[in-house]
Design a protein around this motif. Structure first.
Motif, PDB file in Angstrom:
ATOM      1  N   LEU A 255     -20.448 -13.091   5.795  1.00 43.57           N
ATOM      2  CA  LEU A 255     -19.118 -13.531   5.361  1.00 43.57           C
ATOM      3  C   LEU A 255     -18.639 -12.727   4.158  1.00 43.57           C
ATOM      4  CD1 LEU A 255     -19.333 -17.435   5.639  1.00 43.57           C
ATOM      5  CD2 LEU A 255     -18.179 -15.853   7.195  1.00 43.57           C
ATOM      6  N   ARG A 256     -19.561 -12.467   3.230  1.00 43.37           N
ATOM      7  CA  ARG A 256     -19.202 -11.700   2.041  1.00 43.37           C
ATOM      8  C   ARG A 256     -18.745 -10.286   2.408  1.00 43.37           C
ATOM      9  NH1 ARG A 256     -20.912  -8.179  -1.475  1.00 43.37           N
ATOM     10  NH2 ARG A 256     -22.769  -7.704  -0.249  1.00 43.37           N
ATOM     11  N   LYS A 257     -19.475  -9.647   3.312  1.00 40.57           N
ATOM     12  CA  LYS A 257     -19.106  -8.294   3.749  1.00 40.57           C
ATOM     13  C   LYS A 257     -17.798  -8.306   4.541  1.00 40.57           C
ATOM     14  CE  LYS A 257     -23.791  -6.364   3.902  1.00 40.57           C
ATOM     15  NZ  LYS A 257     -24.863  -5.798   4.768  1.00 40.57           N
ATOM     16  N   LYS A 258     -17.610  -9.344   5.335  1.00 41.75           N
ATOM     17  CA  LYS A 258     -16.382  -9.447   6.126  1.00 41.75           C
ATOM     18  C   LYS A 258     -15.168  -9.583   5.221  1.00 41.75           C
ATOM     19  CE  LYS A 258     -14.437 -11.972  10.053  1.00 41.75           C
ATOM     20  NZ  LYS A 258     -14.621 -13.113  10.995  1.00 41.75           N
ATOM     21  N   HIS A 259     -15.318 -10.379   4.160  1.00 42.82           N
ATOM     22  CA  HIS A 259     -14.210 -10.541   3.219  1.00 42.82           C
ATOM     23  C   HIS A 259     -13.902  -9.231   2.496  1.00 42.82           C
ATOM     24  CE1 HIS A 259     -11.600 -12.144   0.135  1.00 42.82           C
ATOM     25  NE2 HIS A 259     -12.388 -11.628  -0.793  1.00 42.82           N
ATOM     26  N   ALA A 260     -14.953  -8.483   2.156  1.00 42.53           N
ATOM     27  CA  ALA A 260     -14.769  -7.227   1.412  1.00 42.53           C
ATOM     28  C   ALA A 260     -14.230  -6.097   2.284  1.00 42.53           C
ATOM     29  CB  ALA A 260     -16.092  -6.811   0.779  1.00 42.53           C
ATOM     30  N   ASP A 261     -14.257  -6.286   3.602  1.00 42.69           N
ATOM     31  CA  ASP A 261     -13.791  -5.251   4.530  1.00 42.69           C
ATOM     32  C   ASP A 261     -12.296  -5.417   4.761  1.00 42.69           C
ATOM     33  OD1 ASP A 261     -13.654  -3.203   6.367  1.00 42.69           O
ATOM     34  OD2 ASP A 261     -14.347  -4.443   8.044  1.00 42.69           O
ATOM     35  N   HIS A 262     -11.511  -4.809   3.900  1.00 43.18           N
ATOM     36  CA  HIS A 262     -10.052  -4.932   4.005  1.00 43.18           C
ATOM     37  C   HIS A 262      -9.399  -3.602   3.624  1.00 43.18           C
ATOM     38  CE1 HIS A 262     -10.077  -5.109  -0.369  1.00 43.18           C
ATOM     39  NE2 HIS A 262     -10.888  -6.144  -0.328  1.00 43.18           N
ATOM     40  N   PRO A 263      -8.138  -3.429   3.943  1.00 43.30           N
ATOM     41  CA  PRO A 263      -7.443  -2.182   3.562  1.00 43.30           C
ATOM     42  C   PRO A 263      -7.419  -2.000   2.049  1.00 43.30           C
ATOM     43  CG  PRO A 263      -6.169  -3.436   5.169  1.00 43.30           C
ATOM     44  CD  PRO A 263      -7.273  -4.329   4.734  1.00 43.30           C
ATOM     45  N   LYS A 264      -7.094  -0.814   1.626  1.00 46.50           N
ATOM     46  CA  LYS A 264      -7.016  -0.489   0.202  1.00 46.50           C
ATOM     47  C   LYS A 264      -6.002  -1.409  -0.495  1.00 46.50           C
ATOM     48  CE  LYS A 264      -5.339   3.025  -2.998  1.00 46.50           C
ATOM     49  NZ  LYS A 264      -4.608   4.315  -3.123  1.00 46.50           N
ATOM     50  N   ILE A 265      -6.393  -1.892  -1.662  1.00 46.31           N
ATOM     51  CA  ILE A 265      -5.495  -2.726  -2.465  1.00 46.31           C
ATOM     52  C   ILE A 265      -4.789  -1.835  -3.480  1.00 46.31           C
ATOM     53  CG2 ILE A 265      -5.317  -4.707  -4.004  1.00 46.31           C
ATOM     54  CD1 ILE A 265      -6.220  -5.342  -1.127  1.00 46.31           C
ATOM     55  N   ASN A 266      -3.476  -1.789  -3.402  1.00 49.07           N
ATOM     56  CA  ASN A 266      -2.702  -0.983  -4.346  1.00 49.07           C
ATOM     57  C   ASN A 266      -2.748  -1.613  -5.737  1.00 49.07           C
ATOM     58  OD1 ASN A 266      -1.623   1.053  -2.539  1.00 49.07           O
ATOM     59  ND2 ASN A 266      -0.365  -0.578  -1.664  1.00 49.07           N
ATOM     60  N   HIS A 267      -2.721  -0.775  -6.735  1.00 50.43           N
ATOM     61  CA  HIS A 267      -2.717  -1.243  -8.116  1.00 50.43           C
ATOM     62  C   HIS A 267      -1.440  -2.044  -8.372  1.00 50.43           C
ATOM     63  CE1 HIS A 267      -4.423  -0.759 -12.217  1.00 50.43           C
ATOM     64  NE2 HIS A 267      -3.191  -1.060 -12.565  1.00 50.43           N
ATOM     65  N   PRO A 268      -1.533  -3.300  -8.832  1.00 51.22           N
ATOM     66  CA  PRO A 268      -0.332  -4.124  -9.061  1.00 51.22           C
ATOM     67  C   PRO A 268       0.653  -3.455 -10.008  1.00 51.22           C
ATOM     68  CG  PRO A 268      -2.316  -5.450  -9.231  1.00 51.22           C
ATOM     69  CD  PRO A 268      -2.773  -4.025  -9.152  1.00 51.22           C
ATOM     70  N   GLY A 269       1.921  -3.438  -9.589  1.00 50.56           N
ATOM     71  CA  GLY A 269       2.964  -2.848 -10.415  1.00 50.56           C
ATOM     72  C   GLY A 269       3.085  -1.349 -10.312  1.00 50.56           C
ATOM     73  N   SER A 270       2.249  -0.708  -9.483  1.00 49.80           N
ATOM     74  CA  SER A 270       2.317   0.746  -9.337  1.00 49.80           C
ATOM     75  C   SER A 270       3.405   1.125  -8.336  1.00 49.80           C
ATOM     76  CB  SER A 270       0.975   1.294  -8.848  1.00 49.80           C
ATOM     77  OG  SER A 270       0.727   0.859  -7.510  1.00 49.80           O
ATOM     78  N   GLN A 271       3.740   2.415  -8.297  1.00 46.75           N
ATOM     79  CA  GLN A 271       4.742   2.902  -7.355  1.00 46.75           C
ATOM     80  C   GLN A 271       4.321   2.621  -5.921  1.00 46.75           C
ATOM     81  OE1 GLN A 271       7.357   6.876  -7.138  1.00 46.75           O
ATOM     82  NE2 GLN A 271       5.173   7.274  -6.928  1.00 46.75           N
ATOM     83  N   ASP A 272       3.049   2.840  -5.602  1.00 42.77           N
ATOM     84  CA  ASP A 272       2.562   2.603  -4.241  1.00 42.77           C
ATOM     85  C   ASP A 272       2.714   1.139  -3.849  1.00 42.77           C
ATOM     86  OD1 ASP A 272       1.902   5.246  -3.961  1.00 42.77           O
ATOM     87  OD2 ASP A 272      -0.213   4.968  -4.463  1.00 42.77           O
ATOM     88  N   GLN A 273       2.376   0.256  -4.787  1.00 48.44           N
ATOM     89  CA  GLN A 273       2.451  -1.175  -4.480  1.00 48.44           C
ATOM     90  C   GLN A 273       3.905  -1.617  -4.275  1.00 48.44           C
ATOM     91  OE1 GLN A 273       2.793  -4.319  -7.112  1.00 48.44           O
ATOM     92  NE2 GLN A 273       3.140  -5.309  -5.131  1.00 48.44           N
ATOM     93  N   LEU A 274       4.806  -1.172  -5.146  1.00 48.72           N
ATOM     94  CA  LEU A 274       6.206  -1.572  -5.026  1.00 48.72           C
ATOM     95  C   LEU A 274       6.869  -0.951  -3.800  1.00 48.72           C
ATOM     96  CD1 LEU A 274       7.458  -1.548  -8.722  1.00 48.72           C
ATOM     97  CD2 LEU A 274       6.311  -3.348  -7.433  1.00 48.72           C
TER      98      LEU A 274
END
Length: 358
Positions: free
Chosen positions: A185-204
């Motif tokens: 379960l722990r590995k399944k939760h950690a297996d996700h797409p890249k998280i953009n840095h909050p407030g960054s250009q990529d995230q917005l």
């Protein structure tokens, strides 16, 4: 609903901005705080002074002195609100004393309940009352995130403690199966797409594309700000800011799945909000103005951000903290058992006395 001026003061004092509905700050005097500000801003003189006073002056108590110049009908209403609040506190304290068997409350604890008002004069609302109310709310809310961190740490440690207690009650075979399942379960939760840095250009830009339905190549910070200033008051408040992180959170958390904890999701959202506010809110009024927002889009952190360290990558507590926590739980359990034992002995003694008397 307050006018934008009254809301500016309340937003400064409160962790959660509330338009279009009030959101409880968690302060035990939250309702009193809101009602006082609501009636004060109905006075034209006070409303004008509030409009021309900066937040540092408000914090230092300069605005409170303007109470002497508000209309009689407003002062009368404030007197009534204070009397109601004093009665509410007295009722709560009496109920707490009754629940504790009539024992007298600690004097310091008692005074703490009244520190946001001048309790020596329970009948009229004076300059000192407004000053105390603003100072208390400011001090209490400045510690909000610190308290939240401690509460979440306790939540995580309790969750781990309960998991380990559950394993203790299993035989070796089932314990291995449970540990394997937990790791999956722990590995399944950690297996996700890249998280953009909050407030960054990529995230917005991702919000611009996925939520706003616009071409990322046409991203415009000023337009983005206006789109997400949903109440149109010229600021992005903390509630509006937190809404921007929904897409990032959906990458990591899905409701009704064993591996995804919704309490952790909300903590991640608040971590993101706290981080962006620290970076963007330069005057620390808990609001992001258009000027502050546009300034942030020119920073290196906006254009070339570091990777975001999620909760799963950032340990919430140390081994030493966990050890201390479990020792405290064991002590609390021991104290509870002793109390129950004492009560049982008292019950048996009373029963013997009743038998002897008959």
């Amino acid at each position: 609903k307050f006018t934008s001026i009254g809301w500016l003061l309340y937003s400064y004092l409160c962790i959660k901005a509330f338009p279009p509905l009030f959101v409880d700050t968690g302060l035990h005097y939250d309702r009193y705080l809101r009602e006082v500000i609501d009636f004060l801003e109905k006075d034209q003189h006070f409303r004008e002074k509030l409009h021309n006073t900066d937040m540092e002056d408000i914090k230092q108590g300069k605005l409170a002195k303007e109470l002497d110049f508000v209309g009689h009908h407003v002062r009368t209403k404030l007197d009534e609100l204070k009397r109601q609040e004093v009665n509410r506190l007295r009722t709560l304290i009496k109920a707490k004393q009754d629940a504790e068997g009539g024992h007298e409350m600690n004097h310091k604890v008692l005074l703490k309940q009244f520190e946001y008002m001048n309790h020596m004069n329970p009948h009229t609302f004076e300059v000192e009352d407004l000053d105390k109310l603003i100072q208390s709310a400011t001090n209490d809310l400045e510690n909000y995130d610190k308290k939240r961190h401690e509460e979440f740490k306790r939540y995580e440690m309790m969750k781990e403690h309960e998991r380990k207690e559950h394993l203790k009650n299993l035989d070796e075979e089932h314990r291995k199966d449970e540990e394997q399942h937990y790791e999956e379960l722990r590995k399944k939760h950690a297996d996700h797409p890249k998280i953009n840095h909050p407030g960054s250009q990529d995230q917005l830009k991702e919000v611009w594309k996925e939520s706003d339905g616009l071409d990322p190549n046409d991203f415009d910070p000023k337009t983005f700000f206006k789109l997400h200033d949903t109440n149109g008051d010229g600021y992005i408040d903390e509630q509006e800011l937190e809404a921007l992180f929904t897409k990032e959170l959906e990458k990591m958390y899905r409701p009704n799945l064993d591996e995804d904890d919704m309490t952790e999701m909300e903590e991640e959202r608040l971590r993101m909000r706290e981080h962006v506010m620290n970076e963007v809110d330069t005057n620390k009024d808990r609001l992001v103005s258009l000027e502050e927002f546009l300034m942030s889009t020119n920073k290196k952190e906006f254009l070339e951000p570091d990777s975001w360290e999620t909760l799963e990558q950032a340990p919430t507590y140390t081994d030493e903290e966990m050890k201390l926590f479990e020792e405290q739980l064991a002590q609390e359990e021991s104290n509870l058992k002793q109390k129950n034992s004492d009560l049982q002995k008292q019950k048996e003694e009373l029963e013997r006395q009743q038998e002897n008397s008959t």
